[in-house]
Design a protein around this motif. Structure first.
Motif: not given
Length: 265
Positions: A174-182, A137-150, A154-159
């Motif tokens: 305390g994390i802003d939901p609109f922060r990008p995964g990167t 999951a971390w590999q996909r999140i850390s490389k994505s510009r999508r928001s962490i909330a999205a 995403d079930q392909s990221v974390l089920a």
């Protein structure tokens, strides 16, 4: 839509009720008649879950694959008092002492045992499985510009995580939901993962999502009758339980997101 803890509870229940014994399987609605015939009378070897997917593994390498979607639900009855099917019962299972009816699922199909890995390949790690690898999951999140909330939805990221766990987890950290995964650090993700594992285990044990820390479990009531309190989920327009800032909501990729601008800046 039921979140992952619900499916794990169902898998455990179905294992206790029907496991290691022949099960009568039918389709009163008629939409699952052919599939039911493939497993009717077979021994249910194992029931398990991965994320929001439920698998009934029968002898002969046949697997009933269920995804409840938004409307799907199982209802249980005793075999000593089998009711007439009510509503659109897609699948009816009858064991020695218990039976259950499945209504309204998004998916109810029979697949071969060899096809299960193909389903799992489309899913990210499940926090409730002991063999889960959070690094995937971390590999996909850390490389994505999508928001962490999205990304958390995403079930392909974390089920398994759904809207409630998503909104509440981000608030708790305390994390802003609109922060990008990167922009999410490895330490932030590790803390969120560990917290999500703990919260979802409580959900399995208690049968409900409980996210409020004991010291915050007071004040305004829950968002619905019989529901545990939440920090932000379905509390748009109400004051934050911690800082008093008005809780906000927005539609993000088709789902309602809730957050506190004061605590999650």
């Amino acid at each position: 839509m039921p979140e992952g803890h619900t499916l794990h509870r169902l898998a455990r229940l179905h294992q206790r009720r029907f496991g290691r014994a022949p099960v009568r399987v039918g389709s009163p609605q008629g939409r699952f008649t052919d599939g039911a015939a493939l497993v009717d009378g077979r021994v249910l070897r194992k029931a398990d879950a991965w994320g929001k997917h439920l698998f009934h593994h029968y002898e002969g390498a046949k697997v009933v694959h269920v995804h409840l979607g938004i409307y799907g639900t199982f209802t249980e009855f005793a075999t000593g008092d089998i009711p007439d099917p009510v509503g659109q019962v897609r699948m009816r299972m009858i064991g020695t002492e218990y039976g259950t009816d499945l209504r309204g699922p998004m998916i109810c199909e029979v697949i071969e045992e060899a096809e299960v890995p193909d389903v799992l390949a489309r899913l990210g790690p499940d926090p409730l499985r002991p063999d889960a690898d959070p690094s995937l999951a971390w590999q996909r999140i850390s490389k994505s510009r999508r928001s962490i909330a999205a990304l958390l939805m995403d079930q392909s990221v974390l089920a398994g995580a759904g809207n409630i766990y998503r909104s509440e987890l981000l608030f708790r950290h305390g994390i802003d939901p609109f922060r990008p995964g990167t922009s999410i650090t490895a330490d932030e993700f590790a803390q969120m993962w560990a917290d999500l594992v703990a919260l979802m285990k409580i959900g399995v044990r208690r049968g409900k999502i409980i996210v409020i820390r004991p010291e915050d479990d007071h004040g305004a009531p829950a968002y619905g009758p019989g529901r545990p309190r939440t920090y932000v989920y379905r509390r748009a327009g109400e004051p934050c339980r911690l800082c008093g800032t008005e809780v906000r909501t927005a539609v993000l990729e088709g789902r309602n997101l809730f957050w506190c601008p004061g605590c999650q800046s």
